[in-house]
Design a protein around this motif. Sequence first.
Motif, PDB file in Angstrom:
ATOM      1  N   ALA A   6       0.821  -1.214   0.000  1.00 30.34           N
ATOM      2  CA  ALA A   6       0.000   0.000   0.000  1.00 30.34           C
ATOM      3  C   ALA A   6       0.851   1.260   0.000  1.00 30.34           C
ATOM      4  O   ALA A   6       0.410   2.317  -0.448  1.00 30.34           O
ATOM      5  CB  ALA A   6      -0.941   0.000   1.209  1.00 30.34           C
ATOM      6  N   ALA A   7       2.079   1.142   0.487  1.00 31.53           N
ATOM      7  CA  ALA A   7       2.980   2.292   0.544  1.00 31.53           C
ATOM      8  C   ALA A   7       3.809   2.443  -0.727  1.00 31.53           C
ATOM      9  O   ALA A   7       4.749   3.242  -0.751  1.00 31.53           O
ATOM     10  CB  ALA A   7       3.907   2.175   1.748  1.00 31.53           C
ATOM     11  N   TRP A   8       3.483   1.685  -1.785  1.00 31.36           N
ATOM     12  CA  TRP A   8       4.239   1.820  -3.030  1.00 31.36           C
ATOM     13  C   TRP A   8       4.200   3.250  -3.554  1.00 31.36           C
ATOM     14  O   TRP A   8       5.194   3.761  -4.062  1.00 31.36           O
ATOM     15  CB  TRP A   8       3.707   0.856  -4.084  1.00 31.36           C
ATOM     16  CG  TRP A   8       4.224  -0.542  -3.917  1.00 31.36           C
ATOM     17  CD1 TRP A   8       5.176  -0.966  -3.044  1.00 31.36           C
ATOM     18  CD2 TRP A   8       3.797  -1.706  -4.638  1.00 31.36           C
ATOM     19  NE1 TRP A   8       5.377  -2.325  -3.171  1.00 31.36           N
ATOM     20  CE2 TRP A   8       4.552  -2.806  -4.139  1.00 31.36           C
ATOM     21  CE3 TRP A   8       2.853  -1.942  -5.637  1.00 31.36           C
ATOM     22  CZ2 TRP A   8       4.398  -4.107  -4.626  1.00 31.36           C
ATOM     23  CZ3 TRP A   8       2.703  -3.226  -6.130  1.00 31.36           C
ATOM     24  CH2 TRP A   8       3.464  -4.303  -5.627  1.00 31.36           C
ATOM     25  N   SER A   9       3.036   3.895  -3.459  1.00 32.28           N
ATOM     26  CA  SER A   9       2.958   5.275  -3.941  1.00 32.28           C
ATOM     27  C   SER A   9       3.870   6.182  -3.126  1.00 32.28           C
ATOM     28  O   SER A   9       4.524   7.079  -3.670  1.00 32.28           O
ATOM     29  CB  SER A   9       1.509   5.794  -3.877  1.00 32.28           C
ATOM     30  OG  SER A   9       1.001   5.701  -2.556  1.00 32.28           O
ATOM     31  N   THR A  10       3.952   5.934  -1.808  1.00 31.68           N
ATOM     32  CA  THR A  10       4.856   6.716  -0.978  1.00 31.68           C
ATOM     33  C   THR A  10       6.309   6.421  -1.338  1.00 31.68           C
ATOM     34  O   THR A  10       7.156   7.321  -1.363  1.00 31.68           O
ATOM     35  CB  THR A  10       4.622   6.410   0.511  1.00 31.68           C
ATOM     36  OG1 THR A  10       3.243   6.641   0.825  1.00 31.68           O
ATOM     37  CG2 THR A  10       5.489   7.273   1.397  1.00 31.68           C
ATOM     38  N   ALA A  11       6.591   5.149  -1.621  1.00 35.31           N
ATOM     39  CA  ALA A  11       7.960   4.779  -1.991  1.00 35.31           C
ATOM     40  C   ALA A  11       8.377   5.443  -3.291  1.00 35.31           C
ATOM     41  O   ALA A  11       9.518   5.863  -3.459  1.00 35.31           O
ATOM     42  CB  ALA A  11       8.064   3.257  -2.113  1.00 35.31           C
ATOM     43  N   VAL A  12       7.433   5.539  -4.238  1.00 33.34           N
ATOM     44  CA  VAL A  12       7.739   6.144  -5.530  1.00 33.34           C
ATOM     45  C   VAL A  12       7.885   7.655  -5.406  1.00 33.34           C
ATOM     46  O   VAL A  12       8.814   8.258  -5.953  1.00 33.34           O
ATOM     47  CB  VAL A  12       6.646   5.797  -6.567  1.00 33.34           C
ATOM     48  CG1 VAL A  12       6.833   6.594  -7.846  1.00 33.34           C
ATOM     49  CG2 VAL A  12       6.672   4.306  -6.881  1.00 33.34           C
ATOM     50  N   ILE A  13       6.975   8.287  -4.663  1.00 29.55           N
ATOM     51  CA  ILE A  13       6.946   9.749  -4.600  1.00 29.55           C
ATOM     52  C   ILE A  13       7.690  10.296  -3.394  1.00 29.55           C
ATOM     53  O   ILE A  13       8.146  11.440  -3.402  1.00 29.55           O
ATOM     54  CB  ILE A  13       5.488  10.252  -4.560  1.00 29.55           C
ATOM     55  CG1 ILE A  13       4.657   9.594  -5.656  1.00 29.55           C
ATOM     56  CG2 ILE A  13       5.422  11.759  -4.730  1.00 29.55           C
ATOM     57  CD1 ILE A  13       3.187   9.859  -5.549  1.00 29.55           C
ATOM     58  N   GLY A  14       7.834   9.472  -2.349  1.00 31.09           N
ATOM     59  CA  GLY A  14       8.400   9.978  -1.101  1.00 31.09           C
ATOM     60  C   GLY A  14       9.790  10.561  -1.251  1.00 31.09           C
ATOM     61  O   GLY A  14      10.105  11.597  -0.667  1.00 31.09           O
ATOM     62  N   SER A  15      10.635   9.909  -2.057  1.00 30.59           N
ATOM     63  CA  SER A  15      11.988  10.437  -2.238  1.00 30.59           C
ATOM     64  C   SER A  15      11.964  11.777  -2.951  1.00 30.59           C
ATOM     65  O   SER A  15      12.789  12.659  -2.686  1.00 30.59           O
ATOM     66  CB  SER A  15      12.840   9.439  -3.023  1.00 30.59           C
ATOM     67  OG  SER A  15      12.290   9.207  -4.310  1.00 30.59           O
ATOM     68  N   VAL A  16      10.997  11.950  -3.877  1.00 29.19           N
ATOM     69  CA  VAL A  16      10.851  13.239  -4.556  1.00 29.19           C
ATOM     70  C   VAL A  16      10.414  14.304  -3.555  1.00 29.19           C
ATOM     71  O   VAL A  16      10.951  15.417  -3.525  1.00 29.19           O
ATOM     72  CB  VAL A  16       9.842  13.138  -5.711  1.00 29.19           C
ATOM     73  CG1 VAL A  16       9.665  14.489  -6.396  1.00 29.19           C
ATOM     74  CG2 VAL A  16      10.298  12.092  -6.730  1.00 29.19           C
TER      75      VAL A  16
END
Length: 509
Positions: free
Chosen positions: A260-270
């Motif tokens: 569920a945190a894939w979106s956070t993983a993709v965008i979080g670093s940005v």
Amino acid sequence: MPVTDASPGSVLGDQVRRGALWSAGSTLFLRFANIAIMAVVARIVAPEAFGVFALAMVVQGVVVSLAELGISSALLRNDLDPDRIAPTIATVSIITSLVLGTAMAVFADPLAAALGSPDAAGPLRVMALSVALIGPFVVPGALIQRDFRQDVIFRAAAIAFVPSSAVLLLVALAGDGALAFAWSRVAAQLVTGVILTLKVKKRYRPGFRRDQIGMLIRFGLPLALANLLSQALLNVDYVFVGRTLGVEATGLYSLAFTIAAWSTAVIGSVLNGIVQPAFSRVRHEGGDLRGALLQACRTVALVACAIGALTLALAEPLLTTIYGTQWTGAAPALVVLAVYGVIFVLGLLLANIIISTGRTGGLLLVQVAALAVLLPAMAVGVRYGGLVGVGLAHILVSAGVILPLYLLMLRRTIPRPFGVMVRAIAWPVCAGTAAGGTAWAVAMLVSAAPAKFLLGGLAGGIFYLVLTAPLLLPLVPPSLRRSRTFGRVLAGLAWPTSWLARRVTGERA
């Protein structure tokens, strides 16, 4: 007056775009590589081992939030001189991370017992090394983020992925899955930190300036305490699940939460690497903060809604296809947590914007309010709804407490931020709902889980791309838009839904 290519705004825009593209591209690459490794490991390691490591990560996450007292974020502010503050930040970070790492190792046994899993003591001692390693690498990492050098971060993470994955597979094959994850984290952190230190443009030795420490503590300590409470918000569910439903249920929940945190993983670093310095500079130069908020929210929503919608629609075939049939019990929780993942990443964006304004004290108050609501909600949720109830408690607090309070805080800096966010996310939410429904309907036409996952994902993904093409087009680099073939494809995708997208967002062509 039009902004010329040589203007500060244009230069900043190029830096942000280049940094964001590197960060997003590298994260996608590493995310897919990590999924591939985890698909192998999940067939070696039982859910119980996932649960043990997840409980160890609860303690590690809480300790890490205090490891440098939040002061490293000061290096991302454009209004502060790194030459004056970096040596002091290095000294404080090294001392605090070493002290906290030592304490974590010494008290590993009682901490593991308090979590309800004595087996977590071993991973806790290993993860204590990762806490101690934070201090020496804080300043180099922050300086590279300040300069938008996400290409360096990508190369460091890509290189570190190889030894960390090797450690993970070898230790897992030796029979200890929880320790495998712990040693893998330490290996990745060590390699990444060394590379960033070698690549930083200017190195600072530890030092101490008495005239700077007060300002750094006033800025960083509220942020560190807010991060501490944020970690409590993110990890208190594992404690409830572990003590109420057992270690195996914790493992299932841990995998569902990770997906569920894939979106956070993709965008979080940005968000963590780009938003703070970018908004700080826009604010410092008197730029359009309202327009920047609109663009940032829309970009985040475009990615998060796609991932969340397809994950929700294809939860069970996704788990079965990638991780194996032993993980299908995580599907109900994943359906709910996919929605939470979208809400959480929007909150992460707003939190980074607030940090860029220096108002870190307000973040602490928001986390206090959120935790006060989450604890009783979590107790009720896990008792009456199991893993699904835990996910619903997260949604309640994130959407009902955290986002509204963040938007209230932004009103002092950005006019009418609530309306900006609604306008930014309206079309991505509509498109994600339609794409998720399409993916689910197509998946129902076939019986095998891999076919459901692939065909449903392909149909939903294409439909989402068509619906959101008018909003995606401005995000594409100009060089690609000018390409005859690629430009025509983009224009063709955007044409069918451009009118409808403008109606929903209230924008003109």
